[in-house]
Design a protein around this motif. Structure first.
Motif, PDB file in Angstrom:
ATOM      1  N   ALA A   1       0.836  -1.209   0.000  1.00 23.68           N
ATOM      2  CA  ALA A   1       0.000   0.000   0.000  1.00 23.68           C
ATOM      3  C   ALA A   1       0.865   1.252   0.000  1.00 23.68           C
ATOM      4  N   LEU A   2       0.368   2.306  -0.694  1.00 23.64           N
ATOM      5  CA  LEU A   2       1.088   3.584  -0.695  1.00 23.64           C
ATOM      6  C   LEU A   2       0.984   4.287   0.659  1.00 23.64           C
ATOM      7  N   THR A   3      -0.196   4.257   1.231  1.00 21.16           N
ATOM      8  CA  THR A   3      -0.410   4.847   2.570  1.00 21.16           C
ATOM      9  C   THR A   3      -0.937   3.757   3.482  1.00 21.16           C
ATOM     10  N   PRO A   4      -0.071   2.910   3.996  1.00 20.54           N
ATOM     11  CA  PRO A   4      -0.534   1.768   4.787  1.00 20.54           C
ATOM     12  C   PRO A   4      -1.192   2.223   6.088  1.00 20.54           C
ATOM     13  N   ALA A   5      -2.255   1.523   6.456  1.00 22.54           N
ATOM     14  CA  ALA A   5      -2.970   1.807   7.701  1.00 22.54           C
ATOM     15  C   ALA A   5      -3.615   0.521   8.192  1.00 22.54           C
ATOM     16  N   ALA A   6      -3.664   0.352   9.498  1.00 23.54           N
ATOM     17  CA  ALA A   6      -4.253  -0.833  10.113  1.00 23.54           C
ATOM     18  C   ALA A   6      -5.202  -0.386  11.215  1.00 23.54           C
ATOM     19  N   ILE A   7      -6.282  -1.127  11.389  1.00 19.18           N
ATOM     20  CA  ILE A   7      -7.289  -0.831  12.410  1.00 19.18           C
ATOM     21  C   ILE A   7      -7.296  -1.980  13.414  1.00 19.18           C
ATOM     22  N   ILE A   8      -7.211  -1.641  14.699  1.00 19.90           N
ATOM     23  CA  ILE A   8      -7.298  -2.614  15.783  1.00 19.90           C
ATOM     24  C   ILE A   8      -8.610  -2.342  16.515  1.00 19.90           C
ATOM     25  N   VAL A   9      -9.559  -3.238  16.393  1.00 15.45           N
ATOM     26  CA  VAL A   9     -10.871  -3.082  17.019  1.00 15.45           C
ATOM     27  C   VAL A   9     -10.817  -3.686  18.412  1.00 15.45           C
ATOM     28  N   THR A  10     -11.193  -2.905  19.444  1.00 12.71           N
ATOM     29  CA  THR A  10     -11.151  -3.351  20.829  1.00 12.71           C
ATOM     30  C   THR A  10     -12.487  -3.074  21.499  1.00 12.71           C
ATOM     31  N   ARG A  11     -12.638  -3.561  22.712  1.00 15.92           N
ATOM     32  CA  ARG A  11     -13.807  -3.255  23.527  1.00 15.92           C
ATOM     33  C   ARG A  11     -13.503  -2.009  24.360  1.00 15.92           C
ATOM     34  N   SER A  12     -14.364  -1.021  24.287  1.00 14.03           N
ATOM     35  CA  SER A  12     -14.082   0.260  24.952  1.00 14.03           C
ATOM     36  C   SER A  12     -14.075   0.126  26.458  1.00 14.03           C
ATOM     37  N   TRP A  13     -14.876  -0.771  27.030  1.00 18.38           N
ATOM     38  CA  TRP A  13     -14.980  -0.868  28.479  1.00 18.38           C
ATOM     39  C   TRP A  13     -13.851  -1.679  29.111  1.00 18.38           C
ATOM     40  N   GLU A  14     -13.027  -2.321  28.288  1.00 21.16           N
ATOM     41  CA  GLU A  14     -11.879  -3.050  28.818  1.00 21.16           C
ATOM     42  C   GLU A  14     -10.634  -2.188  28.670  1.00 21.16           C
ATOM     43  N   PRO A  15      -9.877  -1.962  29.752  1.00 20.99           N
ATOM     44  CA  PRO A  15      -8.686  -1.116  29.650  1.00 20.99           C
ATOM     45  C   PRO A  15      -7.602  -1.784  28.816  1.00 20.99           C
ATOM     46  N   PRO A  16      -6.708  -0.995  28.243  1.00 22.69           N
ATOM     47  CA  PRO A  16      -5.597  -1.585  27.474  1.00 22.69           C
ATOM     48  C   PRO A  16      -4.755  -2.503  28.355  1.00 22.69           C
ATOM     49  N   THR A  17      -4.430  -3.667  27.871  1.00 24.85           N
ATOM     50  CA  THR A  17      -3.665  -4.662  28.624  1.00 24.85           C
ATOM     51  C   THR A  17      -2.220  -4.697  28.165  1.00 24.85           C
ATOM     52  N   GLY A  18      -1.398  -5.352  28.979  1.00 25.10           N
ATOM     53  CA  GLY A  18      -0.002  -5.530  28.587  1.00 25.10           C
ATOM     54  C   GLY A  18       0.160  -6.394  27.360  1.00 25.10           C
ATOM     55  N   GLU A  19      -0.758  -7.379  27.186  1.00 25.14           N
ATOM     56  CA  GLU A  19      -0.685  -8.230  25.999  1.00 25.14           C
ATOM     57  C   GLU A  19      -0.924  -7.416  24.729  1.00 25.14           C
ATOM     58  N   LEU A  20      -1.884  -6.478  24.790  1.00 24.44           N
ATOM     59  CA  LEU A  20      -2.135  -5.620  23.625  1.00 24.44           C
ATOM     60  C   LEU A  20      -0.944  -4.717  23.351  1.00 24.44           C
TER      61      LEU A  20
END
Length: 468
Positions: free
Chosen positions: A376-395
Motif C-alpha cells: 500500500a502507498l499509505t498503509p494503515a491498520a485498524i485494531i478493534v477493541t472493547r471500549s470498556w476493557e482497559p488496554p492490557t499488557g498483551e495488547l
C-alpha cells in the motif's frame, strides 16, 4: 531444573514491569485474593505460585528463554576448549626423537592455566566486564537490569566450562600419546638452577598426591639423571628413565588444571543461583507484593459514595477519523457479531488476534497484515477493541511487535467499540484509550470511533470502493 532461580528472577522482574500499567487498586485486590487463597489451602504464597497464578489469569503463553544466548555461549566455549586443549597438549608433547620434552615448559603452561582460572573467578565476583563489547555486539546488554547484574557470573561459568573442557581434552591427549608413542621427558633451564632446588620444587608440587600415587612422585635420582643441555644431546642416561615422568605430568595436569576448573565451575553454577535468590528477596517488586498480600483491602465507610465520580482524564490526544485501512484486526473478539460499515473497507475479511489465541497465532496475524500493508502507498491498520476493557499488557506487546514488523509509515488506529455498535463509547472509556496511545509516544498511533468519521470522508471512501 538448571538456572531455575535465575529464570524465576527474570520472569518476576518482567511481570513487575507489566504491572506498572495496571491500576494499584486492581493489583492490591488481585494479590490479596491470592494470599487468602494460599492461606485457605495451607500453602506458602511464594514467587513460583504467584507467577503461576498471574500466568493463569492473563492466559499468557510461553515466552522466549532469556538464557538461550548464555547456553549457546557456554556450548561454544566448551567446543573451543576441547579443540584448544587437544592442540595445546600436542604442542607441549611434540617429540621428534632428537630432543627431550622439557618439563619446565609444561609446568609454566600449567601455571598460566591456574592464573587464568583465578582471574576469571576474581572478575566475576568483582563484577568486571572487560568483554562488554561482545555482549553489545549480540544485543545482550539490552536485557533487564536483573539479568545485567548476573552477566559477570554467567560469563565466568561459560569460561570455566571452556577451561574444564580444555583440561579434560589435554589429559586425554596426554594418555593417548603415552600409549601410542615413546615420549622422552626431561628438564632444562637457562637459569643457574641446581638439581636440589629443582627437586624441592617438584616435591612441593607433588605433595597433594604423594600418598595416593607414589609412582607419580619424582625421586632425586630421576631428577639428576634426566637433566639435559641443548649443547649435549647425547647422554648415558637409561632410556627408560626419560619416560618415567609421565605419571607426574598426568597428575600435575589433573591437579592444577582439571580439578581447579571443575571446582570453580561448580562455584560458578551455584553462586548465580544464590545471587538470584538474594536479588529476588531484595527486589522492590517483591517487597511491594508482600505488602499487598499482607494488607487487607479496606472499606473506609465514608458516607459519600464516589462510585459515580470520575478521575481527571484530560489528555492532549484527540480522536481522529478512521483511516482507510488495508488490515482490520479484532482484538479479543471485539466487535462481534458484525463490524460497522464505517470500519470495513470493501470486502476484506477482518483478522482475529488476542484473547484466547496463542502467541504463535498472534505472530501469524502480524505477518498476514504485513503482507497487506507492504504493497500500500499509505498503509494503515485498524485494531478493534472493547471500549470498556482497559488496554492490557498483551495488547501493548502485540502493538510493539506489529510496529517493529509493519512498514514504518503505517498508521495504527485503535477503535474502541461500545456495547452497541451504533453508539459512541462514553468519554471516560475513550480517555483511557487516548492516554494509552499518548503514552506510546508514537505519532502514527491514533484512536478513532465510527462516530468521529465525517460524512464526506465516508462518501469518498464509498466512491473509492466502487471504483475498485
Amino acid at each position: 531444573m538448571p538456572d531455575s532461580a535465575i529464570r524465576r528472577l527474570l520472569e518476576f522482574d518482567n511481570q513487575v514491569q507489566r504491572d506498572r500499567d495496571q491500576n494499584p487498586v486492581f493489583l492490591h485486590r488481585r494479590d490479596r485474593r491470592f494470599a487468602l487463597d494460599c492461606h485457605n489451602q495451607g500453602v506458602s504464597p511464594g514467587p513460583d505460585r504467584w507467577l503461576e497464578h498471574v500466568r493463569r489469569l492473563s492466559r499468557r503463553g510461553p515466552t522466549d528463554d532469556p538464557l538461550k544466548f548464555w547456553r549457546r555461549l557456554t556450548t561454544g566455549f566448551a567446543l573451543a576448549g576441547l579443540v584448544a586443549g587437544t592442540l595445546a597438549m600436542l604442542g607441549l608433547l611434540f617429540y621428534d626423537g632428537g630432543q627431550r620434552i622439557n618439563l619446565t615448559v609444561i609446568l609454566a603452561f600449567v601455571l598460566l592455566q591456574c592464573i587464568l582460572a583465578v582471574v576469571t573467578t576474581v572478575q566475576a565476583f568483582a563484577g568486571w566486564q572487560p568483554w562488554r563489547w561482545l555482549l553489545r555486539k549480540f544485543a545482550v546488554a539490552r536485557h533487564s537490569g536483573a539479568l545485567r547484574t548476573l552477566q559477570p557470573l554467567l560469563m565466568a561459568r561459560a569460561a570455566h566450562t571452556g577451561g574444564l573442557a580444555f583440561g579434560v581434552a589435554g589429559l586425554i591427549t596426554l594418555l593417548v600419546l603415552v600409549v601410542i608413542q615413546d615420549l622422552a621427558f626431561g628438564w632444562s633451564t637457562t637459569l643457574n638452577t641446581g638439581t636440589d632446588s629443582y627437586y624441592r620444587m617438584l616435591s612441593a608440587i607433588a605433595t597433594p598426591w604423594q600418598h595416593l600415587w607414589p609412582a607419580a612422585m619424582p625421586d632425586r635420582e630421576l631428577v639428576d639423571a634426566t637433566r639435559f643441555f641443548r649443547s649435549q644431546p647425547s647422554t648415558t642416561t637409561d632410556p627408560a628413565l626419560w619416560g618415567s615422568w609421565w605419571p607426574f605430568v598426568a597428575m600435575v595436569w589433573m591437579t592444577y588444571v582439571v580439578l581447579p576448573r571443575l571446582t570453580l565451575l561448580v562455584v560458578a553454577i551455584v553462586h548465580p543461583q544464590m545471587r538470584a535468590r538474594r536479588a529476588l528477596r531484595a527486589h522492590h517488586g517483591w517487597i511491594a507484593l508482600q505488602y499487598r498480600m499482607e494488607t487487607p483491602t479496606v472499606d473506609t465507610g465514608n458516607l459519600h459514595n464516589d462510585a459515580a465520580d470520575q478521575p481527571d482524564t484530560t489528555t492532549s490526544a484527540k480522536l481522529q477519523p478512521i483511516p482507510r485501512a488495508q488490515a482490520i484486526i479484532r482484538w479479543a473478539e471485539a466487535g462481534r457479531p458484525a463490524l460497522p460499515q464505517t470500519i470495513i473497507a470493501g470486502d476484506q475479511e477482518p483478522l482475529a488476534a488476542g484473547g484466547s489465541a496463542s502467541l504463535e497465532h498472534d505472530h501469524h496475524i502480524i505477518e498476514l497484515a504485513n503482507q497487506r500493508l507492504t504493497s500500500a502507498l499509505t498503509p494503515a491498520a485498524i485494531i478493534v477493541t472493547r471500549s470498556w476493557e482497559p488496554p492490557t499488557g498483551e495488547l501493548a506487546d502485540f502493538l510493539q511487535q506489529a510496529r517493529e514488523t509493519w512498514p514504518r509509515q503505517t498508521t495504527i488506529a485503535l477503535v474502541p467499540m461500545a456495547a452497541q455498535p451504533d453508539q459512541s463509547p462514553p468519554d471516560h472509556q475513550l480517555s483511557q484509550w487516548l492516554r494509552f496511545a499518548e503514552r506510546t509516544e508514537d505519532e502514527r498511533m491514533v484512536v478513532s470511533t465510527p462516530i468521529t468519521t465525517p460524512p464526506d470522508i465516508l462518501m469518498h471512501r464509498a466512491l473509492q470502493d466502487q471504483d475498485e
